[in-house]
Design a protein around this motif. Sequence first.
Motif, PDB file in Angstrom:
ATOM      1  N   TYR A 100      66.681  91.894  49.843  1.00 20.21           N
ATOM      2  CA  TYR A 100      67.439  90.705  50.187  1.00 20.21           C
ATOM      3  C   TYR A 100      68.537  90.912  51.224  1.00 20.21           C
ATOM      4  O   TYR A 100      68.940  89.972  51.873  1.00 20.21           O
ATOM      5  CB  TYR A 100      68.079  90.126  48.921  1.00 20.21           C
ATOM      6  CG  TYR A 100      67.063  89.842  47.847  1.00 20.21           C
ATOM      7  CD1 TYR A 100      67.085  90.521  46.642  1.00 20.21           C
ATOM      8  CD2 TYR A 100      66.067  88.907  48.065  1.00 20.21           C
ATOM      9  CE1 TYR A 100      66.144  90.255  45.666  1.00 20.21           C
ATOM     10  CE2 TYR A 100      65.126  88.638  47.088  1.00 20.21           C
ATOM     11  CZ  TYR A 100      65.169  89.316  45.896  1.00 20.21           C
ATOM     12  OH  TYR A 100      64.242  89.070  44.934  1.00 20.21           O
TER      13      TYR A 100
ATOM     14  N   SER B  28      61.068  75.561  51.487  1.00 15.96           N
ATOM     15  CA  SER B  28      59.889  75.697  50.636  1.00 15.96           C
ATOM     16  C   SER B  28      60.293  76.353  49.322  1.00 15.96           C
ATOM     17  O   SER B  28      61.384  76.896  49.185  1.00 15.96           O
ATOM     18  CB  SER B  28      58.814  76.528  51.339  1.00 15.96           C
ATOM     19  OG  SER B  28      59.179  77.893  51.325  1.00 15.96           O
ATOM     20  N   GLY B  29      59.382  76.311  48.375  1.00 17.88           N
ATOM     21  CA  GLY B  29      59.708  76.795  47.043  1.00 17.88           C
ATOM     22  C   GLY B  29      60.031  78.273  46.964  1.00 17.88           C
ATOM     23  O   GLY B  29      60.719  78.712  46.045  1.00 17.88           O
ATOM     24  N   THR B  30      59.565  79.043  47.946  1.00 15.35           N
ATOM     25  CA  THR B  30      59.784  80.488  47.908  1.00 15.35           C
ATOM     26  C   THR B  30      60.893  80.953  48.837  1.00 15.35           C
ATOM     27  O   THR B  30      61.177  82.145  48.906  1.00 15.35           O
ATOM     28  CB  THR B  30      58.490  81.223  48.287  1.00 15.35           C
ATOM     29  OG1 THR B  30      58.069  80.761  49.574  1.00 15.35           O
ATOM     30  CG2 THR B  30      57.393  80.952  47.270  1.00 15.35           C
ATOM     31  N   ASP B  31      61.516  80.033  49.561  1.00 15.22           N
ATOM     32  CA  ASP B  31      62.588  80.415  50.495  1.00 15.22           C
ATOM     33  C   ASP B  31      63.867  80.736  49.740  1.00 15.22           C
ATOM     34  O   ASP B  31      64.349  79.931  48.947  1.00 15.22           O
ATOM     35  CB  ASP B  31      62.896  79.282  51.473  1.00 15.22           C
ATOM     36  CG  ASP B  31      61.855  79.130  52.555  1.00 15.22           C
ATOM     37  OD1 ASP B  31      61.797  78.056  53.175  1.00 15.22           O
ATOM     38  OD2 ASP B  31      61.098  80.094  52.787  1.00 15.22           O
ATOM     39  N   TYR B  32      64.433  81.890  50.034  1.00 15.64           N
ATOM     40  CA  TYR B  32      65.773  82.210  49.565  1.00 15.64           C
ATOM     41  C   TYR B  32      66.793  81.660  50.563  1.00 15.64           C
ATOM     42  O   TYR B  32      66.541  81.603  51.761  1.00 15.64           O
ATOM     43  CB  TYR B  32      65.957  83.718  49.428  1.00 15.64           C
ATOM     44  CG  TYR B  32      65.364  84.284  48.164  1.00 15.64           C
ATOM     45  CD1 TYR B  32      64.005  84.586  48.080  1.00 15.64           C
ATOM     46  CD2 TYR B  32      66.159  84.521  47.048  1.00 15.64           C
ATOM     47  CE1 TYR B  32      63.466  85.100  46.914  1.00 15.64           C
ATOM     48  CE2 TYR B  32      65.624  85.047  45.883  1.00 15.64           C
ATOM     49  CZ  TYR B  32      64.273  85.323  45.822  1.00 15.64           C
ATOM     50  OH  TYR B  32      63.733  85.836  44.673  1.00 15.64           O
ATOM     51  N   LEU B  51      68.428  81.564  45.068  1.00 15.27           N
ATOM     52  CA  LEU B  51      67.138  80.872  45.101  1.00 15.27           C
ATOM     53  C   LEU B  51      67.271  79.474  44.508  1.00 15.27           C
ATOM     54  O   LEU B  51      66.991  78.489  45.168  1.00 15.27           O
ATOM     55  CB  LEU B  51      66.092  81.671  44.319  1.00 15.27           C
ATOM     56  CG  LEU B  51      64.670  81.102  44.332  1.00 15.27           C
ATOM     57  CD1 LEU B  51      64.123  81.044  45.751  1.00 15.27           C
ATOM     58  CD2 LEU B  51      63.748  81.903  43.434  1.00 15.27           C
ATOM     59  N   THR B  52      67.690  79.388  43.243  1.00 16.16           N
ATOM     60  CA  THR B  52      67.839  78.090  42.600  1.00 16.16           C
ATOM     61  C   THR B  52      69.185  77.931  41.908  1.00 16.16           C
ATOM     62  O   THR B  52      69.804  76.884  41.976  1.00 16.16           O
ATOM     63  CB  THR B  52      66.732  77.868  41.553  1.00 16.16           C
ATOM     64  OG1 THR B  52      66.774  78.949  40.614  1.00 16.16           O
ATOM     65  CG2 THR B  52      65.366  77.823  42.209  1.00 16.16           C
ATOM     66  N   ARG B  68      67.439  71.646  45.947  1.00 18.00           N
ATOM     67  CA  ARG B  68      67.463  72.783  46.895  1.00 18.00           C
ATOM     68  C   ARG B  68      67.490  72.356  48.349  1.00 18.00           C
ATOM     69  O   ARG B  68      67.315  73.175  49.234  1.00 18.00           O
ATOM     70  CB  ARG B  68      66.267  73.713  46.650  1.00 18.00           C
ATOM     71  CG  ARG B  68      66.238  74.309  45.296  1.00 18.00           C
ATOM     72  CD  ARG B  68      65.576  75.656  45.173  1.00 18.00           C
ATOM     73  NE  ARG B  68      64.499  75.927  46.095  1.00 18.00           N
ATOM     74  CZ  ARG B  68      64.487  76.987  46.901  1.00 18.00           C
ATOM     75  NH1 ARG B  68      65.480  77.833  46.911  1.00 18.00           N
ATOM     76  NH2 ARG B  68      63.452  77.184  47.695  1.00 18.00           N
ATOM     77  N   GLY B  92      61.935  83.184  54.147  1.00 20.48           N
ATOM     78  CA  GLY B  92      60.663  83.140  53.444  1.00 20.48           C
ATOM     79  C   GLY B  92      59.857  84.369  53.773  1.00 20.48           C
ATOM     80  O   GLY B  92      59.418  85.107  52.922  1.00 20.48           O
TER      81      GLY B  92
END
Lengths: 113, 108
Positions: A100, B28-32, B51-52, B68, B92
């Motif tokens: 990260y 998108s759902g996987t983007d940090y 993330l969330t 998000r 992503g």
Amino acid sequence: SAVISQKPSRDICQRGTSLTIQCQVDSQVTMMFWYRQQPGQSLTLIATANQGSEATYESGFVIDKFPISRPNLTFSTLTVSNMSPEDSSIYLCSVRDTEYEQYFGPGTRLTVT
Amino acid sequence: DAKTTQPNSMESNEEEPVHLPCNHSTISGTDYIHWYRQLPSQGPEYVIHGLTSNVNNRMASLAIAEDRKSSTLILHRATLRDAAVYYCILQGAQKLVFGQGTRLTINP
């Protein structure tokens, strides 16, 4: 964390010449990146330097202009070839040693006259 | 790469909290969601990511909207050393792609 050094820290070059910038990391890292930051602008990714394979260039950047070497997991070079005044920028090396967090070098300030 | 939108500049006073907003409606759902900052004449440095759920570390807090599509970086007590350009980045793929960021000015 990773500590990154770059050489030279700054240089003034004449148009038409080439400059090679060195990036040294104090630990082995898989992913290395080269960025350019033009005066007053944000960072633009030039390429991802992969150890043991060709670098992956972003749109608008080509290998002939910005050849990159990555001989091992701690070192990389970026050459700015056949320079013009438009190449005057800060060039930054960056590495990722965790999933990260990404670390950046201090940058090389290049002025082309 | 999904885009982020940040105000060009913000100003705050020393020792006051600062809330830096970021819109990312195409996330998108996987983007940090990552935040970096660049102090004058230095390379960028990592601030925080999430993330969330909301995240806290020694530097800042990150508040993420339930859908998000936006987030806010919170500096709880700004100092003069916090004057920098703050970048909100969606990651992503493997690479970080920087937007224009927010230039934060801290008044003494």
